[in-house]
Design a protein around this motif. Structure first.
Motif, PDB file in Angstrom:
ATOM      1  N   UNK A  37       0.379   1.533  20.505  1.00  0.00           N
ATOM      2  CA  UNK A  37       0.873   0.157  19.743  1.00  0.00           C
ATOM      3  C   UNK A  37       1.503   0.170  18.455  1.00  0.00           C
ATOM      4  N   UNK A  38       1.757   1.531  17.879  1.00  0.00           N
ATOM      5  CA  UNK A  38       2.385   1.697  16.826  1.00  0.00           C
ATOM      6  C   UNK A  38       3.734   1.649  16.760  1.00  0.00           C
ATOM      7  N   UNK A  39       4.158   1.458  18.145  1.00  0.00           N
ATOM      8  CA  UNK A  39       5.400   1.886  18.455  1.00  0.00           C
ATOM      9  C   UNK A  39       6.660   1.149  17.384  1.00  0.00           C
ATOM     10  N   UNK A  40       6.104  -0.328  17.468  1.00  0.00           N
ATOM     11  CA  UNK A  40       7.053  -1.282  16.462  1.00  0.00           C
ATOM     12  C   UNK A  40       7.182  -0.955  14.986  1.00  0.00           C
ATOM     13  N   UNK A  41       5.860  -0.486  14.416  1.00  0.00           N
ATOM     14  CA  UNK A  41       5.546  -0.002  13.269  1.00  0.00           C
ATOM     15  C   UNK A  41       6.553   1.303  12.886  1.00  0.00           C
ATOM     16  N   UNK A  42       6.317   2.255  13.857  1.00  0.00           N
ATOM     17  CA  UNK A  42       7.098   3.417  13.693  1.00  0.00           C
ATOM     18  C   UNK A  42       8.647   3.194  13.891  1.00  0.00           C
ATOM     19  N   UNK A  84     -12.587  -3.413   9.518  1.00  0.00           N
ATOM     20  CA  UNK A  84     -12.225  -4.735   9.770  1.00  0.00           C
ATOM     21  C   UNK A  84     -10.650  -4.899  10.252  1.00  0.00           C
ATOM     22  N   UNK A  85      -9.818  -3.919   9.547  1.00  0.00           N
ATOM     23  CA  UNK A  85      -8.272  -3.790  10.140  1.00  0.00           C
ATOM     24  C   UNK A  85      -8.385  -3.238  11.731  1.00  0.00           C
ATOM     25  N   UNK A 133       0.851  -1.263  -0.022  1.00  0.00           N
ATOM     26  CA  UNK A 133      -0.235   0.149  -0.034  1.00  0.00           C
ATOM     27  C   UNK A 133       0.816   1.290   0.087  1.00  0.00           C
ATOM     28  N   UNK A 134       0.571   2.138  -0.834  1.00  0.00           N
ATOM     29  CA  UNK A 134       1.442   3.386  -0.916  1.00  0.00           C
ATOM     30  C   UNK A 134       1.157   4.360   0.171  1.00  0.00           C
ATOM     31  N   UNK A 135       2.208   4.919   0.714  1.00  0.00           N
ATOM     32  CA  UNK A 135       2.102   5.826   1.761  1.00  0.00           C
ATOM     33  C   UNK A 135       1.205   6.885   1.617  1.00  0.00           C
ATOM     34  N   UNK A 136       1.345   7.596   0.384  1.00  0.00           N
ATOM     35  CA  UNK A 136       0.753   8.730  -0.115  1.00  0.00           C
ATOM     36  C   UNK A 136      -0.343   8.232  -1.114  1.00  0.00           C
ATOM     37  N   UNK A 158       1.522  -4.787   6.429  1.00  0.00           N
ATOM     38  CA  UNK A 158       2.125  -5.720   7.835  1.00  0.00           C
ATOM     39  C   UNK A 158       3.361  -5.126   8.522  1.00  0.00           C
ATOM     40  N   UNK A 159       3.222  -3.867   8.591  1.00  0.00           N
ATOM     41  CA  UNK A 159       4.499  -3.317   9.281  1.00  0.00           C
ATOM     42  C   UNK A 159       5.686  -3.474   8.499  1.00  0.00           C
ATOM     43  N   UNK A 160       5.727  -3.888   7.322  1.00  0.00           N
ATOM     44  CA  UNK A 160       7.093  -3.825   6.170  1.00  0.00           C
ATOM     45  C   UNK A 160       6.975  -2.586   5.481  1.00  0.00           C
ATOM     46  N   UNK A 161       8.191  -2.212   5.199  1.00  0.00           N
ATOM     47  CA  UNK A 161       8.335  -1.275   4.173  1.00  0.00           C
ATOM     48  C   UNK A 161       8.885  -1.666   3.037  1.00  0.00           C
ATOM     49  N   UNK A 162       8.644  -1.200   1.839  1.00  0.00           N
ATOM     50  CA  UNK A 162       9.213  -1.259   0.655  1.00  0.00           C
ATOM     51  C   UNK A 162       9.410  -0.298  -0.427  1.00  0.00           C
TER      52      UNK A 162
END
Length: 488
Positions: A444-449, A401-402, A370-373, A475-479
């Motif tokens: 709870x977004x600490x890990x994602x951040x 749902x998410x 999913x694009x950040x922008x 899923x918390x992963x970036x590419x």
């Protein structure tokens, strides 16, 4: 839109239309318009082996190649002998015009051509010349000029084709001719050829010319210019596409979409290049061509326009994204990306997995993150209010749902931590003290951040400076999703 009719034209030439970008198809189709639209006068400059003169070889009874540049040969002599411009020819081809000098075109011929190309009648002997024959002028670009244009369209400007006779660069001729960007086209090779027999397609196209040749639709209003000649040219372009793609039946939306492409072509005559799909209607127009490049019976779910490419997610493969080149610059972007991914180990680990589709650089297929922008995404306004509301509700349901899944996960962690805290409290009373429970983070977004920060540091270490619309997450992963323009 009836894409099958457009495909028929190319198959008649023995070409596989799916092997060209949508821009390539549209520009190549302009070559057919002198045969389809009366008084459609086209000039095209491009590299050799792009098929500029091929139509005249395939349809010699309708388009005749000019071999003698004299007033008598082109318009007929004073004794009434017929010239190239006549009732029998739908169009005539002036080939290799870049090999001519100004002196090769007499002043009388220049004057007569200007009158004729403007749609005016004039006299030869006792006969008025008022035919509807179209003129197609074709020539080659200089290698150095073409090399610059292959690198970037920003090199395009007025007067860039220095090998043209002065006659064609006069304002009068610029206004009278439709300037087709042949320099945008890629060379034709074996990979573009169709394995199908051309005979039936040739007969169908020949019949199509015979039944549908017409003049411009004068009811079409041209809002982007007040120049009467430019208005006529734009109407002729739009009319040609209406006849071919919409069987003559069209809506105001169809006209608005075609208007963007016609404006793009008209402005080229004045040295101005732009992406016609940078506008909303231009994007809507190109949506019709996407099925050419996707697996059969694919249902388009999401569309992202990114410079010279369009990125498509289908309902059948929502975890993949098709990166489709819109022109040759998009093909270069695809080639840069696949080369970097396969050869540069330092950056490939940061890129969403990517591969060629059908072994061509025209299309890449990449894992979808999913694009950040989300401003990159194109929303088609063709949806009815009910359809739009249903889509909006679907998106809200997905979001809920998410959120629910996140809440369940968070609640599970909270219960676990609470139980650990209770056990710790009880252990104090028994004297068998258990380890202190881990701190419960409110965010709870600490890990994602943390993942995002680490990712940004990784991609910015070579000073690449990526922006949000080039990055994706899942899923918390970036590419990295788009990066070709940063590769030198």
């Amino acid at each position: 839109m009836n894409i099958s009719i457009l495909k028929m034209f190319f198959k008649a030439l023995g070409i596989n239309p799916n092997s060209f970008t949508s821009t390539d198809l549209l520009v190549r189709f302009l070559r057919f318009l002198p045969l389809l639209i009366e008084h459609f006068h086209l000039i095209e400059l491009g590299q050799p082996n792009t098929g500029k003169s091929f139509i005249s070889k395939m349809f010699p009874e309708k388009i005749e190649m000019v071999t003698a540049l004299t007033l008598a040969k082109i318009f007929g002599n004073m004794n009434g002998k017929e010239g190239y411009i006549s009732d029998k020819n739908y169009s005539i081809l002036f080939d290799e015009i870049t090999n001519l000098t100004q002196s090769d075109i007499s002043s009388d011929l220049r004057s007569a051509l200007k009158s004729y190309l403007n749609g005016d009648s004039f006299s030869r002997s006792e006969k008025d010349i008022s035919y509807s024959t179209s003129c197609y002028f074709a020539g080659n670009t200089i290698d150095k000029t073409q090399t610059n244009l292959d690198t970037s369209p920003t090199f395009y400007k007025a007067g860039i084709f220095t090998n043209l006779p002065e006659f064609f660069t006069e304002n009068a001729m610029i206004e009278r001719l439709v300037w087709s960007p042949g320099w945008l086209l890629t060379k034709t090779d074996d990979s573009n050829l169709s394995s199908e027999s051309t005979e039936n397609y040739f007969k169908m196209v020949d019949k199509f010319f015979h039944e549908n040749r017409c003049s411009e639709n004068k009811d079409i209003k041209i809002p982007f210019t007040h120049n009467s000649r430019d208005c006529r040219k734009a109407r002729k372009i739009i009319t040609g596409f209406i006849v071919t793609l919409y069987n003559g039946q069209f809506s105001s939306d169809n006209i608005a979409e075609l208007m963007e492409f016609s404006e793009f072509i008209i402005k080229l005559g004045y040295g101005k290049y732009s992406r016609f799909w940078d506008t909303h209607n231009g994007k809507k127009f190109l949506l019709n061509f996407l099925p050419l490049y996707l697996p059969k019976d694919s249902s388009i779910n999401r569309v992202f326009f990114c410079e010279d490419r369009v990125l498509v997610v289908t309902k059948e493969t929502p975890n993949k994204i098709y990166k489709i080149a819109l022109n040759k610059y998009g093909i270069i972007e695809n080639e840069n990306e696949i080369n970097s991914y396969t050869s540069n180990s330092n950056i490939s680990k940061l890129i969403a997995p990517i591969e060629k589709y059908n072994n061509t650089s025209l299309i890449l297929i990449q894992d979808f993150y999913e694009f950040l922008d989300l401003r990159l995404e194109f929303k088609d306004t063709k949806l009815t209010p009910i359809e739009a509301e249903i889509n909006e509700l679907k998106q809200k349901i997905d979001t809920l749902t998410n959120n629910q899944n996140n809440l369940i996960e968070w609640n599970s962690v909270l219960i676990s931590k609470y139980n650990a805290l209770v056990d710790f409290t009880l252990s104090i009373k028994t004297g068998l003290i258990l380890p202190l429970p881990e701190k419960i983070f409110v965010n709870n977004n600490n890990n994602q951040d943390s993942n995002f920060t680490n990712f940004i540091n990784s991609i910015n270490s070579p000073n690449l400076n990526f922006k949000n619309h080039q990055l994706g997450h899942k899923n918390g992963e970036y590419r990295i999703m788009n990066f070709s323009h940063l590769i030198k």
